[in-house]
Design a protein around this motif. Structure first.
Motif, mmCIF file in Angstrom:
data_model
loop_
_atom_site.group_PDB
_atom_site.id
_atom_site.type_symbol
_atom_site.label_atom_id
_atom_site.label_comp_id
_atom_site.label_asym_id
_atom_site.label_seq_id
_atom_site.Cartn_x
_atom_site.Cartn_y
_atom_site.Cartn_z
ATOM 1 N N ALA A 35 35.670 27.419 9.579
ATOM 2 C CA ALA A 35 34.692 26.476 8.496
ATOM 3 C C ALA A 35 34.195 26.513 7.623
ATOM 4 O O ALA A 35 32.877 28.066 7.998
ATOM 5 N N THR A 36 34.182 26.087 7.190
ATOM 6 C CA THR A 36 33.247 26.406 4.905
ATOM 7 C C THR A 36 31.850 25.508 6.043
ATOM 8 O O THR A 36 31.588 24.537 6.532
ATOM 9 N N PHE A 37 30.809 26.621 5.333
ATOM 10 C CA PHE A 37 29.436 25.799 5.437
ATOM 11 C C PHE A 37 29.424 24.127 4.545
ATOM 12 O O PHE A 37 29.411 24.024 4.186
ATOM 13 N N SER A 39 26.805 20.972 3.501
ATOM 14 C CA SER A 39 26.221 20.687 2.473
ATOM 15 C C SER A 39 23.998 21.131 2.814
ATOM 16 O O SER A 39 23.453 21.184 2.238
ATOM 17 N N ASP A 40 24.785 20.687 4.244
ATOM 18 C CA ASP A 40 23.462 21.162 4.596
ATOM 19 C C ASP A 40 22.533 22.169 5.095
ATOM 20 O O ASP A 40 21.582 23.603 4.601
ATOM 21 N N MET A 41 23.605 23.538 4.823
ATOM 22 C CA MET A 41 23.776 25.070 4.499
ATOM 23 C C MET A 41 22.250 25.038 2.952
ATOM 24 O O MET A 41 21.050 25.423 2.983
ATOM 25 N N ALA A 42 23.538 24.965 2.102
ATOM 26 C CA ALA A 42 23.217 24.617 0.972
ATOM 27 C C ALA A 42 21.316 24.066 0.490
ATOM 28 O O ALA A 42 20.411 24.611 -0.415
ATOM 29 N N ALA A 43 21.244 23.052 1.473
ATOM 30 C CA ALA A 43 19.620 22.504 1.273
ATOM 31 C C ALA A 43 18.685 22.590 1.722
ATOM 32 O O ALA A 43 17.416 22.526 1.850
ATOM 33 N N ALA A 44 18.852 23.278 2.899
ATOM 34 C CA ALA A 44 17.868 24.645 3.520
ATOM 35 C C ALA A 44 16.972 25.478 3.521
ATOM 36 O O ALA A 44 16.124 25.784 4.366
ATOM 37 N N GLY A 45 16.977 25.570 2.095
ATOM 38 C CA GLY A 45 16.238 26.525 1.527
ATOM 39 C C GLY A 45 15.919 26.604 -0.026
ATOM 40 O O GLY A 45 16.802 26.483 -0.339
ATOM 41 N N LYS A 46 14.347 27.061 -0.391
ATOM 42 C CA LYS A 46 14.838 27.237 -2.133
ATOM 43 C C LYS A 46 16.001 28.318 -2.469
ATOM 44 O O LYS A 46 16.448 28.872 -3.807
ATOM 45 N N SER A 48 18.976 31.794 -2.570
ATOM 46 C CA SER A 48 19.795 31.978 -3.459
ATOM 47 C C SER A 48 21.260 32.053 -2.241
ATOM 48 O O SER A 48 22.052 31.090 -2.278
ATOM 49 N N HIS A 49 20.421 32.267 -1.770
ATOM 50 C CA HIS A 49 21.195 32.530 0.158
ATOM 51 C C HIS A 49 21.972 30.851 0.316
ATOM 52 O O HIS A 49 22.936 31.436 1.420
ATOM 53 N N TRP A 50 21.021 30.633 1.007
ATOM 54 C CA TRP A 50 21.461 29.233 1.365
ATOM 55 C C TRP A 50 22.497 28.757 0.142
ATOM 56 O O TRP A 50 23.234 27.941 1.632
ATOM 57 N N GLY A 51 22.958 28.698 -0.591
ATOM 58 C CA GLY A 51 24.194 28.344 -1.150
ATOM 59 C C GLY A 51 25.087 29.017 -1.900
ATOM 60 O O GLY A 51 26.333 29.090 -2.171
ATOM 61 N N ARG A 52 24.774 30.655 -1.383
ATOM 62 C CA ARG A 52 25.654 31.557 -1.861
ATOM 63 C C ARG A 52 26.772 31.833 -0.153
ATOM 64 O O ARG A 52 28.146 31.740 -0.934
ATOM 65 N N ASP A 53 26.248 32.341 0.613
ATOM 66 C CA ASP A 53 27.260 31.923 1.703
ATOM 67 C C ASP A 53 27.815 31.136 1.828
ATOM 68 O O ASP A 53 27.250 30.049 2.519
ATOM 69 N N LYS A 54 29.930 30.902 2.606
ATOM 70 C CA LYS A 54 29.936 29.577 2.216
ATOM 71 C C LYS A 54 31.204 29.791 3.736
ATOM 72 O O LYS A 54 31.479 28.819 4.300
ATOM 73 N N HIS A 106 35.239 40.019 -1.285
ATOM 74 C CA HIS A 106 35.252 39.771 0.270
ATOM 75 C C HIS A 106 36.114 38.908 0.427
ATOM 76 O O HIS A 106 36.457 38.263 1.277
ATOM 77 N N LYS A 107 36.273 38.341 -0.925
ATOM 78 C CA LYS A 107 37.413 36.887 -0.481
ATOM 79 C C LYS A 107 38.351 36.390 -0.033
ATOM 80 O O LYS A 107 38.315 35.655 0.687
ATOM 81 N N ASN A 108 38.652 38.346 -0.072
ATOM 82 C CA ASN A 108 40.241 37.834 1.090
ATOM 83 C C ASN A 108 39.879 38.855 1.958
ATOM 84 O O ASN A 108 41.321 39.171 2.635
#
Length: 179
Positions: A35-37, A39-46, A48-54, A106-108
């Motif tokens: 599953a794709t992460f 929106s709570d993941m991107a909001a978990a911290g300030k 950049s990695h919180w929004g980077r990893d999908k 590594h998108k593929n």
């Protein structure tokens, strides 16, 4: 978890956190793992990695690529070619862009492949760590190429500390998928 300061503690912490990571992954359904992460993941911290990893794959690839940085850095420096840990053009201020590039590269890569290469790279890192003495790992100024840090500090960063980071992300993902 306290930061390892001996070779024995480093090996125990690295393998322990790696095992904990896999138990967490194995506890997820295949659908959760793919599953794709949320929106709570991107909001978990300030950071950049919180929004980077999908997804889980991105997290595993991140760990794998940092293992590769570590392995290449050690081998290069042991062979007499002194290089910094981060490859050019990156430095400790710009490395978030490098992490984004790992995701792009590594998108593929399928999740099953990410799992396989991470398990192999963890094994390679552990074998390499075993080749160093306790003093080589934790005495300052043992190697000129580690700067003001110990080699052991780098080992902790690319193993147990990084695995702990991944576990935190996965727990947020699991929590978000169980609501």
């Amino acid at each position: 978890m306290s930061r390892a300061t001996t070779k024995t503690d480093l090996l125990i912490a690295a393998n322990g956190q790696f095992d904990k990571l896999w138990k967490l992954i194995d506890s997820m359904s295949e659908a959760q793992q793919n599953a794709t992460f949320g929106s709570d993941m991107a909001a978990a911290g300030k950071e950049s990695h919180w929004g980077r990893d999908k997804n889980i794959r991105d997290v595993l690839i991140h760990l794998y690529e940092w293992h590769q940085l570590f392995l290449n850095w050690i081998h290069t420096n042991r062979n007499g070619l002194i290089k910094p840990f981060l490859p050019e053009p990156y430095n400790w201020k710009t490395y978030p862009a490098m992490n984004v590039q790992f995701c792009i590269n590594h998108k593929n890569t399928p999740l099953i492949e990410a799992k396989k290469i991470l398990k192999e790279s963890h094994k390679d890192v552990m074998i390499l760590i075993e080749t160093f003495s306790n003093d080589e790992l934790f005495a300052k100024k043992t190697f000129s190429w580690t700067g003001s840090s110990t080699l052991g500090a780098y080992c902790v960063s690319v193993t147990s500390s990084h695995y702990d980071w991944a576990i935190k992300k996965m727990k947020i993902h699991i929590k978000g998928n169980n609501q």
